[in-house]
Design an enzyme around this catalytic site. Structure first.
Site, PDB file in Angstrom:
ATOM      1  N   ASP A 358       0.867  -1.166   0.000  1.00 17.38           N
ATOM      2  CA  ASP A 358       0.000   0.000   0.000  1.00 17.38           C
ATOM      3  C   ASP A 358       0.914   1.229   0.000  1.00 17.38           C
ATOM      4  OD1 ASP A 358      -2.331   1.399   0.128  1.00 17.38           O
ATOM      5  OD2 ASP A 358      -2.533   1.279   2.296  1.00 17.38           O
ATOM      6  N   ASP A 550      -2.040  -2.058   6.179  1.00 15.27           N
ATOM      7  CA  ASP A 550      -2.412  -1.752   7.561  1.00 15.27           C
ATOM      8  C   ASP A 550      -3.172  -2.890   8.221  1.00 15.27           C
ATOM      9  OD1 ASP A 550      -4.911  -1.639   6.409  1.00 15.27           O
ATOM     10  OD2 ASP A 550      -5.139   0.524   6.581  1.00 15.27           O
ATOM     11  N   ASP A 554      -7.173  -3.643   4.185  1.00 15.45           N
ATOM     12  CA  ASP A 554      -6.625  -4.550   3.178  1.00 15.45           C
ATOM     13  C   ASP A 554      -6.760  -6.015   3.568  1.00 15.45           C
ATOM     14  OD1 ASP A 554      -5.697  -2.472   1.404  1.00 15.45           O
ATOM     15  OD2 ASP A 554      -4.184  -2.041   2.908  1.00 15.45           O
TER      16      ASP A 554
END
Length: 657
Positions: A358, A550, A554
């Site tokens: 990410d 995180d 996700d």
């Protein structure tokens, strides 16, 4: 996925047991060594046996005499044997009662008692002596491997001081309730999670994050169990029960780490259970079959060969060193603030081909900051910024916070009138009798402010400024890239790992960050399901994927990937629940470090497997052919086990920076 539910099996070594039994269990010794024994006590039986054995060998070989014969000689060697042999004989009986017939303890017992039966007393004592020394070294190695993990257990004090009717009272930490107020003196560790009531305080968070620099907290900020108060007396309001603290969840994860076995570990354990009885049967046949095919059959000679074969066959080097290697890897990672949920994930990361990450909060700080200020020279930059800061103070938008952090204290001499927020555009006010506009370029268009640039060519978020109907300039605001992000990508590339960035942020921002970091491919404007599809595309190419995020938004991608890595694991319970590997701080450089630890662990494990099989194979053949004595057998078993243990503990001293 299958890799997240690896089968648990019990082996014959202490390293196969769970790392910890309870949060305050301090049993750090091997199961054959009493709790709390000092180093001298651990070696005492072996020292005694060695002394008695050496005296006997000297009398036997260097002092011709007639008195050291018969029962006296036998009893002397028995006295040398019992201190090291009795515990093993006892463990052999225990194993038989549990249904584990072909344990290492039984093999060593048969081999040494057999040596006594045919009069090879020195060899019988020597085999058991070296085996006992090997056990002590194993115990020391396990203890050392546990130290870095066990430090986590020492972070919560058993007692806390709470304020009742403004009076301090010391109680058991486990009895503290939510909303209790803890009084924390300088140098004291916090026992439970809470929020800071004092105006400010500084904490040492090294035990939790691996960061040695003090972490300053202000009133209302979260503080966690295990943090050490560095300055004046502080007050903390408890927000979480003792058993539900972040540290409790981390400890629980570490406690269960060794129950998740690596495939190599499981294979060796299963292999040993088949291999050991087969070799024991072969040893029996080596003793018996020659009776039918050899003319001058000597029972003692063939029994001696069978016993040698039996000693060599003991799978100690494999069963001891392989779990110890993985355990050492988990310990080394833990020491560096990386928590693995099982040794299987060390193997997975060692072979990882793709790291998908990410953007926000992983490779960037997740906090907006002013990147660039362009105020045309005909205007006073300081004056303009003070007016912008005063106007933005009327807003709670993250952009306003970024501007305030950049400019600093609001100048109270700046007087604003007719402050108005125009939805989707920005802010408008009157300053010193002239119109001030601060917002996006749609705001400029709305008020017919002319400007000489194309906003689309600028990557970052733009804050346009106009004053007295003239375009003054702009600020760019963006999420800052973490200082070690570039180094992270370079290290991943050097390890042969492909990198991909997936983000919900706009594409030009994602592409810009990816270009600055050297990330191979990047995709922006993605929804969670789009991220899942991108990862599926990589998996469809038969490549392994680790996803770094995180652990909350996700979750679908983490579940799909071969290994889910959560950054800044102390911040969220969900990260600890969903991720396979938790990086305790926010440093992306820990990602290649975790992969490197996995690779080094796997390398050491396979070095031990290769060494054990090669040496044992050679000496097994020599033993069956009568070319190896019991001394070679001892080296093939205990010697190789000791070398494997020493090799396994190397990982504790390795630097992974």
């Amino acid at each position: 996925m299958e890799h997240k539910h690896t089968e648990t099996e019990q082996g014959c070594c202490a390293t196969d047991e769970p790392v910890f039994k309870t949060a305050h269990n301090h049993d750090d010794e091997h199961e054959h060594t009493a709790k709390g024994e000092s180093l001298v006590k651990m070696f005492l039986p072996a020292i005694f046996s060695l002394s008695v054995l050496l005296i006997a060998i000297v009398i036997d070989n260097f002092y011709p005499q007639t008195w050291f014969r018969g029962w006296l000689r036998v009893l002397w060697y028995v006295a040398a044997y019992l201190p090291v042999g009795f515990p093993v004989l006892k463990d052999a009986l225990k194993s038989i009662k549990k249904g584990d017939l072909f344990s290492e303890f039984l093999l060593m017992s048969i081999a040494t008692v057999g040596a006594f039966a045919i009069g090879e007393y020195p060899e019988g004592v020597a085999v058991m002596l070296f085996y006992a020394v090997g056990e002590v070294f194993q115990s020391m190695a396990v203890k050392r491997a546990k130290v870095s993990i066990k430090t986590l257990l020492d972070q919560r004090p058993d007692e806390v001081t709470i304020l009742q009717n403004k009076e301090p009272k010391t109680i058991k930490a486990v009895n503290a309730k939510i909303d209790d107020i803890i009084q924390l003196k300088a140098g004291e560790k916090l026992g439970l999670d809470g929020v800071l009531l004092s105006e400010n305080a500084s904490f040492n968070t090294a035990a939790l994050t691996g960061e040695s620099k003090p972490d300053s907290k202000t009133k209302g900020e979260t503080v966690l169990a295990g943090m050490i108060n560095l300055n004046t007396v502080s007050q903390v309001k408890v927000t979480t029960a003792y058993t539900d603290s972040k540290l409790s969840k981390i400890l629980e994860m570490v406690q269960n780490a060794t129950s998740q076995k690596a495939p190599t570990e499981l294979f060796i354990r299963k292999f040993a259970k088949v291999y050991t009885p087969i070799v024991a049967l072969l040893a029996f046949l080596i003793c018996v079959i020659p009776y039918f095919i050899v003319a001058d059959y000597d029972f003692n000679q063939w029994l001696y060969r069978a016993l040698i074969f039996l000693v060599i066959s003991c799978p100690c080097a494999l069963v001891i060193s392989i779990p110890l290697g993985y355990f050492g890897g988990i310990g080394a990672a833990s020491k560096n603030g990386i928590l693995f949920k099982g040794s299987n994930f060390l193997d997975i990361l060692a072979n990882i081909q793709n790291v998908v990450m990410d953007k926000t909060g992983t490779m960037t700080e997740g906090v907006f900051k002013v990147q660039e200020v362009l105020i045309y020279p005909e205007f006073d930059q300081t004056e303009i910024l003070q007016m912008v800061n005063a106007l933005e103070s009327q807003s709670t938008h993250p952009v306003a916070t970024a501007i305030h952090d950049f400019v600093g204290t609001i100048d109270r001499d700046v007087e604003l009138e007719n402050v108005e927020e125009i939805a989707g555009h920005g802010l408008k006010a009157t300053a010193k009798g002239k119109e001030l506009l601060v917002g996006n370029f749609k705001l400029m268009d709305k008020f017919d402010i002319k400007y000489d640039l194309d906003p689309k060519t600028i990557v970052y978020t733009l804050i346009a400024i106009a004053y007295d109907n003239q375009f003054v300039g702009y600020l760019t605001i963006a999420d800052s890239i973490k200082e070690d992000a570039k180094k992270t990508i370079n290290k991943l590339t050097a390890l042969g790992v492909k990198t991909t960035m997936l983000s919900g942020d706009k594409s030009n921002v994602v592409q810009h960050v990816a270009e600055k970091l050297g990330i191979a491919s990047a995709f922006g404007g993605l929804l969670p399901e789009d991220k899942v599809n991108k990862v599926k595309e990589i998996i469809a190419r038969k490549e392994t994927v680790a996803f770094v995020g995180d652990g909350v938004n996700d979750a679908p991608v983490i579940a799909l990937s071969h290994a889910g890595i959560a950054m800044g694991g102390l911040g969220s319970d969900a990260t600890i629940e969903t991720a396979d590997v938790v990086i305790q701080d926010d440093k992306p450089s820990k990602i290649p470090m975790a992969i490197n630890i996995g690779k080094q662990t796997k390398k050491i494990v396979w070095q031990n497997i290769t060494m054990a099989f090669v040496v044992k194979g050679i000496v097994l053949v020599l033993g069956a052919g009568g070319l190896a004595t019991m001394w070679e057998a001892v080296f093939a078993d205990v010697g190789v086990a000791l070398l494997a243990i020493l090799n396994a503990v190397r990982i504790q001293n390795m630097k992974f920076d």
